[in-house]
Scaffold this motif. Structure first.
Motif, PDB file in Angstrom:
ATOM      1  N   ILE A   1      42.531  36.334  40.291  1.00  0.00           N
ATOM      2  CA  ILE A   1      42.380  37.444  39.352  1.00  0.00           C
ATOM      3  C   ILE A   1      42.446  36.929  37.932  1.00  0.00           C
ATOM      4  O   ILE A   1      42.991  35.852  37.658  1.00  0.00           O
ATOM      5  CB  ILE A   1      43.460  38.522  39.578  1.00  0.00           C
TER       6      ILE A   1
ATOM      7  N   GLN B   1      39.895  39.370  47.691  1.00  0.00           N
ATOM      8  CA  GLN B   1      39.916  38.591  46.450  1.00  0.00           C
ATOM      9  C   GLN B   1      41.308  38.005  46.239  1.00  0.00           C
ATOM     10  O   GLN B   1      42.299  38.733  46.199  1.00  0.00           O
ATOM     11  CB  GLN B   1      39.529  39.484  45.258  1.00  0.00           C
TER      12      GLN B   1
ATOM     13  N   ASP C   1      39.899  41.849  35.615  1.00  0.00           N
ATOM     14  CA  ASP C   1      40.041  42.722  36.780  1.00  0.00           C
ATOM     15  C   ASP C   1      40.786  44.010  36.455  1.00  0.00           C
ATOM     16  O   ASP C   1      40.905  44.894  37.308  1.00  0.00           O
ATOM     17  CB  ASP C   1      40.771  41.981  37.907  1.00  0.00           C
TER      18      ASP C   1
ATOM     19  N   ARG D   1      46.992  47.399  41.812  1.00  0.00           N
ATOM     20  CA  ARG D   1      45.650  46.861  41.606  1.00  0.00           C
ATOM     21  C   ARG D   1      45.511  45.496  42.278  1.00  0.00           C
ATOM     22  O   ARG D   1      44.494  45.183  42.898  1.00  0.00           O
ATOM     23  CB  ARG D   1      45.364  46.749  40.107  1.00  0.00           C
TER      24      ARG D   1
ATOM     25  N   LEU E   1      42.903  44.418  45.289  1.00  0.00           N
ATOM     26  CA  LEU E   1      41.997  43.268  45.257  1.00  0.00           C
ATOM     27  C   LEU E   1      42.207  42.377  46.472  1.00  0.00           C
ATOM     28  O   LEU E   1      41.249  41.822  47.028  1.00  0.00           O
ATOM     29  CB  LEU E   1      42.214  42.479  43.963  1.00  0.00           C
TER      30      LEU E   1
ATOM     31  N   HIS F   1      40.180  46.799  34.115  1.00  0.00           N
ATOM     32  CA  HIS F   1      39.155  47.317  33.222  1.00  0.00           C
ATOM     33  C   HIS F   1      39.746  48.283  32.189  1.00  0.00           C
ATOM     34  O   HIS F   1      40.551  49.147  32.522  1.00  0.00           O
ATOM     35  CB  HIS F   1      38.064  48.027  34.028  1.00  0.00           C
TER      36      HIS F   1
END
Length: 662
Positions: free
Chosen positions: A608, A605, A612, A596, A600, A614
Motif C-alpha cells: 500500500i 493487495q 490507496d 481500508r 485491500l 483517496h
C-alpha cells in the motif's frame, strides 16, 4: 653474514622498515626542516635588528634581498616544468615575505606566529604531495608511488597544480580498465598513505572524459576555525549581487545568488537549508538575512512557526517577522494571491521575470520569504507546491529550512522545485542524499563528517555556480548578534521599505514582533494604504491575566430603528438544520485506515501507499502528509514494512503474519 648485518636484518624484520624506506622517507624531510627552522632563525634575526637606528636599513636590505632571491628562484627554475617553477617561486616569495615581516616586527606576535604555524606545514606538505604524485604511475618512481600503494597501478598524475591550501592533480586512468568510482573508493587509503585526514582527498570525474578525473588534496584543514565576520559585502547594492556568508576551504568567498541573471543564464532560485540541530544553519540564516537587509531593492519576510523569538529576535524592527504555527500557515496561504498580483504587474511592464528595472522604474523590490523549521508549514503540500512552481517568475525566492529533508518531512513535488541546496552537518550521510545530488556525494562530499561538531561547515549546490565549488566545503563567518545588529542599524536608511502590496496580500503590519513600527528610508513610520488591515489570529497565542478577567463590552446601538430584543429571553425552538458531518477524531481516522487496509488485503493487495487512501482531506479530514506519517508510525510499530519508493511515494508491505490474521 656479520653480526652487524644480522642485527640490521632483524631490526628490519621487526619494524618493517628497510634502508630503501629510510632513504625514500629522507627525501620528504627538507621542506619540513626549512619550514620549522625558519621560526627560530627569525627570532635571532629580530633580536639582531632590535636597534632602532639600524631598523630602517635592515628593513630595506631584507626587502631587496627577498625580492632578489625570489627572482633568482624564478630564473633558476626556468628549465623545470612550469608548475615546478611557479611552486618554487611562490614558496621562496612567501618565506621571504614572512621572514622580513618577522624580523621587523616580532615573531611572537599572534598574527606572525599564527601565519607561520598554518603556512609552514601547508607548504611543506604541498611539496611532499607533489613529490609523491610525481612518482606515481610513471617510470620515475615505479613501485614507490602513491597509486601503487593503494593498488591503483596505472593511474598517472598528468598535471599537478599547487595553490595556497590545496594541491590539484589531473589524473589519467587506464582506459577500459578502471573507472573514476574505483579511484573514489580509495580516497581513504590515499589519505592514510599521506598521513592526512580522511576527508582531505577528493576525486571529481571529468564530465567530458570518463577516463580522467581531478584529485584535490587539502593538506591542512583551513575550516577548523571560522573566519571573523568582515561586515556586509555590498551595503546599498542590489540583491542581484551575491550574498557573501563565509569562505571555502581554499579561501575563496562563499556566495549565494537569489534573483536570476539573463546575461549569465542563471535562473532565480529557491533554496532548501538542511542541517542537524547544532550544525550552524540558524547562524548561517542570520548572516544571509543581514546581507539581504543591507541591499536597496529587496524585502525580507521571516517566518518561524516553532522557536518564537529565539532565532529572529536580533532582527527587531528591521523586517517583518511572523511567529507561531497558525500565523505562519495563514501567511503562506496568502502568497499565491501575491504571486498573481506581482506577475500581472511584471507582465504589464513588459518583464518576463524580476530585474533591477522592476525596482528602479516601478518601485517593486525583490522578495525573499524565509521559513525556519519549515515542516510545521509544509502540511499544506498543494499550496506550497504551487508557490514553489510559480514564485520565481514573480520575483520571489522561497527558502525552506529544516533538519532533515526526508520524504516524510517534505513533499517530493516541493523538493523538486527547490533548485539550491545549502547543506550543513548531518547525522548520517543518508540524510544528505535527500538534498545533495548523487554526483556530489560520489565526488566525496560528506557533511556527515561534521555532524554538529563543526558549526557552520557546509556544502552549497545551486544552478549558475562554478560546479568545481560544489565539492569544496565552506564555513560561515563567526559573528555575534551585536555585530549583526550594529550592521542592521547602520544600513537601515539603505533598505527598501516593505512594499504595500506585500503587506496587503500577506496580511503583515509594518511592525516587528515587539510591536514597534519599522521606519522607512526617511526615518518616519511606514504608512499603508487605507484598504490594508493587519491580519491577527485571535486564537494563536494566549490571553493575559488582565484580558482574561476583563468582561467584554458589546457595541453601542448604532441602528436605533431596529426593534429592541430582550437578551435574557429564551430563544424559540428552531427547526433542525442539516450540517455537514464533523471532522472525525484521530481514533476514528485510524480505525478507518485499519478497515481500508483489511479491505485491500481481502482484495489480494499486500502493498500500500498513500495513494490507496483517496482524497483524505474530504473523507478523513486529514492531509496526505498526515496519512503518510500514520503509515510510517505503523511501520515503526512493526505492523507495516517500508520496502522503498514507487513514483515518489513510500511503499509499505503488510507482513505475512498480519496478512494471515486478516
Amino acid at each position: 653474514m656479520s653480526r652487524k648485518n644480522w642485527a640490521r636484518r632483524g631490526l628490519t624484520s621487526v619494524t618493517g622498515v628497510t634502508e630503501a624506506d629510510r632513504s625514500r622517507a629522507a627525501t620528504y624531510l627538507p621542506p619540513w626542516a626549512v619550514g620549522l627552522g625558519l621560526y627560530p632563525v627569525s627570532l635571532l634575526s629580530h633580536w639582531m635588528a632590535s636597534d632602532p637606528a639600524a631598523l630602517p636599513w635592515v628593513s630595506a636590505g631584507m626587502t631587496l634581498a627577498g625580492g632578489a632571491l625570489t627572482g633568482v628562484t624564478w630564473l633558476a627554475a626556468s628549465a623545470r616544468a612550469q608548475v615546478t617553477r611557479l611552486h618554487s617561486t611562490f614558496t621562496t616569495g612567501l618565506a621571504s615575505f614572512w621572514f622580513t615581516a618577522a624580523t621587523i616586527a616580532d615573531p611572537t606576535e599572534p598574527v606572525l606566529w599564527g601565519s607561520w604555524a598554518l603556512a609552514a606545514p601547508a607548504v611543506a606538505l604541498s611539496w611532499n604531495i607533489r613529490h609523491l604524485l610525481r612518482n606515481s604511475g610513471n617510470d620515475n618512481g615505479a613501485g614507490g608511488g602513491l597509486f601503487e600503494k593503494v593498488k591503483l597501478a596505472g593511474v598517472q598524475a598528468k598535471q599537478i597544480d599547487v595553490a595556497p591550501g590545496r594541491v590539484t592533480a589531473q589524473l589519467q586512468l587506464p582506459a577500459g580498465e578502471m573507472t573514476v568510482a574505483d579511484v573514489q573508493g580509495a580516497t581513504g587509503q590515499m589519505a592514510s598513505a599521506m598521513r592526512l585526514p580522511a576527508s582531505s582527498v577528493r576525486i571529481a570525474p571529468n564530465p567530458d572524459d570518463a577516463s580522467q578525473a581531478t584529485m584535490t588534496i587539502v593538506p591542512v584543514d583551513l575550516l577548523r576555525h571560522p573566519r571573523p565576520y568582515p561586515g556586509p559585502s555590498a551595503p546599498g547594492g542590489s540583491i542581484t549581487e551575491p550574498l557573501v556568508v563565509g569562505t571555502y576551504e581554499d579561501g575563496r568567498p562563499q556566495r549565494i545568488y537569489l534573483p536570476g541573471c539573463k546575461a549569465t543564464h542563471r535562473n532565480a532560485t529557491h533554496y532548501i537549508v538542511q542541517g542537524a540541530s547544532g550544525s550552524g544553519k540558524s547562524h548561517g540564516a542570520k548572516l544571509a538575512w543581514t546581507e539581504i537587509l543591507t541591499r536597496r531593492d529587496v524585502n525580507l519576510v521571516v517566518l518561524d512557526p516553532s522557536k518564537g523569538e529565539q532565532t529572529v529576535k536580533f532582527l527587531d524592527t528591521h523586517t517583518p517577522i511572523v511567529l507561531g504555527k497558525n500565523r505562519c500557515a495563514d501567511v503562506m496561504t496568502r502568497v499565491t494571491g501575491l504571486i498573481t498580483d506581482r506577475a500581472t504587474k511584471l507582465g504589464r511592464w513588459g518583464l518576463d521575470e524580476w530585474t533591477e528595472e522592476a525596482f528602479t522604474r516601478h518601485g517593486m523590490p525583490y522578495l525573499v520569504i524565509w521559513v525556519e523549521e519549515s515542516p510545521k508549514v509544509l502540511e499544506d503540500a498543494k499550496t506550497l507546491t504551487t508557490i514553489a512552481q510559480e514564485a520565481r517568475s514573480a520575483g520571489i525566492s522561497l527558502v525552506l529550512s529544516l533538519q532533515k529533508a526526508s520524504f516524510r518531512q517534505m513533499n517530493t513535488d516541493i523538493r523538486s522545485q527547490l533548485g539550491g541546496v545549502w547543506c550543513f552537518g548531518v547525522n548520517q550521510l543518508e540524510d544528505a542524499t535527500f538534498t545533495l545530488s548523487d554526483e556530489l556525494i560520489e565526488a566525496g562530499a560528506n557533511p556527515a563528517q561534521w555532524k554538529n561538531r563543526k558549526p557552520g561547515a557546509n556544502y552549497l549546490e545551486a544552478p549558475g555556480f562554478d560546479e568545481e565549488l560544489f565539492t569544496i566545503p565552506a564555513r560561515t563567518f563567526a559573528a555575534a548578534n551585536p555585530e549583526l545588529v550594529q550592521v542592521l542599524e547602520a544600513t537601515a536608511h539603505l533598505r527598501a521599505p516593505l512594499h504595500p502590496d506585500v503587506a496587503k496580500h500577506l496580511g503583515l503590519s509594518i511592525t516587528s514582533a515587539h510591536g514597534t513600527a519599522a521606519t522607512s528610508q526617511g526615518g518616519n513610520p511606514m504608512e499603508l494604504s487605507d484598504t490594508f488591515t493587519p491580519h491577527i489570529d485571535p486564537l494563536d497565542g494566549e490571553l493575559s491575566d488582565e484580558e482574561e478577567n476583563t468582561p467584554l463590552t458589546g457595541p453601542a446601538n448604532h441602528e436605533p430603528d431596529l426593534e429592541t430584543v430582550d437578551l435574557d429571553a429564551e430563544l424559540p425552538e428552531a427547526e433542525e438544520a442539516e450540517f455537514g458531518r464533523p471532522r472525525p477524531t484521530r481514533e476514528e481516522v485510524r480505525k478507518f485506515m485499519a478497515d481500508r487496509i483489511t479491505q485491500l488485503l481481502n482484495e489480494g493487495q499486500t502493498r500500500i501507499t498513500t495513494r490507496d487512501f483517496h482524497d483524505p482531506e474530504r473523507y478523513l479530514g486529514r492531509t496526505r502528509g498526515w496519512v503518510s506519517g500514520e503509515l510510517a508510525r505503523l511501520a515503526a510499530q512493526g505492523q507495516l514494512r517500508d520496502v522503498g519508493e514507487d513514483n515518489r511515494a513510500t511503499v509499505y508491505e503488510i507482513p505475512a503474519r498480519e496478512a494471515d490474521a486478516a
